[in-house]
Design a protein around this motif. Structure first.
Motif: not given
Length: 402
Positions: A14-15, A41-43, A45-46, A49, A63-64, A67, A106
């Motif tokens: 997680s982010g 999670t999307a967080g 990937m901030e 990578t 991740h999605a 996807d 998610d």
């Protein structure tokens, strides 16, 4: 030494700044022998990578929720079934809150909802967020809902990226991996001698042909690994399969039903639990040709004789151990299982419907019903590794009760 051989670890990230440690965690887990798949999670990937984690794990990173990698490949339900354990590191305050609320907004939270695998969290957040009453309440909710299937690894204390000092740091990768490895050692069969038969038997017709079946041996081998993890000394009597032998397990390779019976009887007197998961041929040719049978005419007649019933022989022996049989049926599963439980003098029998294409022979997953003289327990579709652990736990519990 850290041992996670053959374990399937689904790592959720997680982010949070602690996500940078997840790369080293993947390396540590794979070095210990685990197969690792990663959900971000999307967080997350901030901070790191997917390509980095894919390179370290050797598997695509998911991740999605919709996807192509997740849906066209394994799918979120397949990911949920695949995992022996779901480890989330770092587990942010937001992720913990969403898990406690039962959200599936998610891929990571959806997989957690869809999986019966144990959930391990390595929290990572600001010290004030960790101390917040809402975070404590969310963790209490998760603990109440998941019971023993939930574990917290940390957090640790020290300087944080924001400049604060206190509880909230994610544990170091080596410490997380060690605590995860410790979770697999239950000790419920510590000091017990467990014998397991696995795979098919081959009954020779001539020097090049034989009668056999479709058993892959995967369920028996998974049971052997689970019994080892539970602290038992394990002997695996195996027909011909293409599976690696788990470390620290004594392998006795056999070919025919007669070979398997001889090997099984040799263990009695030192055996505490006998689990007959092998798919033994019911019949064998009355005579084995010394030379290859040549093709002649449109028909051939074979005379077959009945093979010995290995589990019944063991269960009726004066030195009988705790005896567990298997019933692989294509119809009337319940009635056949109950009949075999009584007729063969078993303590337990594990029955499954091998007419289904998604479970049983050769498949990665299975669904079974466990019958004993005290009742029945159903186990829904899950991967054979996780199912084996649950079956061994049930066997150990019944053995202790007796």
């Amino acid at each position: 030494m850290l041992q996670l051989a053959n374990k399937r670890i689904l790592l959720g990230i997680s982010g949070g700044i602690a996500a940078y440690k997840s790369a080293e965690l993947v390396r540590t887990l794979t070095k210990a022998g685990a197969t690792v798949r990663v959900i971000m999670t999307a967080g997350a990937m901030e901070f790191i990578t997917p390509l980095t984690l894919q390179a370290l794990s050797g598997n695509p990173v998911h991740h999605a929720l919709l996807d192509e990698t997740a849906e066209a490949g394994m799918g979120h339900i397949e990911l949920a079934r695949w995992a022996d354990t779901i480890l989330i590191a770092p587990a942010s305050a937001d992720l913990i809150a969403r898990l406690a609320a039962g959200m599936g907004d998610d891929l990571l939270t959806t997989v957690c909802l869809a999986s019966s695998a144990p959930l391990c969290l390595a929290p990572a957040m600001n010290q004030q967020m960790w101390a917040a009453a809402t975070t404590k309440n969310n963790l209490s909710t998760l603990a109440r809902l998941r019971g023993d299937a939930l574990a917290l690894f940390g957090p640790g204390s020290g300087a944080q990226a924001c400049g604060d000092i206190g509880l909230g740091r994610m544990l170091e990768p080596e410490a997380i991996a060690q605590q995860l490895a410790d979770r697999f050692v239950s000790g419920t069969l510590a000091g017990k001698q467990v014998v397991i038969t696995a795979g098919p038997t081959r009954e020779a017709l001539d020097p090049v042909r034989y009668i056999s079946n479709h058993s892959s041996g995967k369920m028996g081998y998974a049971l052997a690994q689970a019994a080892l993890e539970a602290g038992a000394q394990v002997t695996l009597i195996s027909g011909p399969v293409s599976l690696p032998v788990p470390e620290r397990i004594t392998l006795v390779p056999v070919t025919s039903a007669a070979d398997m019976l001889t090997a099984s009887l040799a263990t009695l007197g030192q055996c505490d639990v006998f689990i007959a998961s092998a798919a033994v041929a019911d019949y064998r040719p009355a005579a084995v040709a010394e030379q290859k049978i040549k093709k002649a005419g449109d028909e051939i007649q074979l005379t077959l004789v009945k093979n010995p019933d290995i589990i019944a022989t063991v269960a009726h022996h004066p030195q009988r151990p705790f005896s567990v049989g298997f019933a692989a049926e294509t119809h009337d599963v319940d009635s056949y299982a109950r009949d075999k439980l009584e007729r063969k003098n078993l303590d337990m029998i594990i029955a499954n419907d091998v007419s289904r294409q998604d479970i049983g022979f050769g498949a990665e997953n299975n669904a079974v019903t466990l019958y004993s003289r005290h009742g029945t327990t159903e186990f829904d579709v899950m991967n054979k590794t996780l199912l084996a652990r649950q079956l061994i736990a049930a066997i150990a519990q019944q053995l202790k009760a007796q």
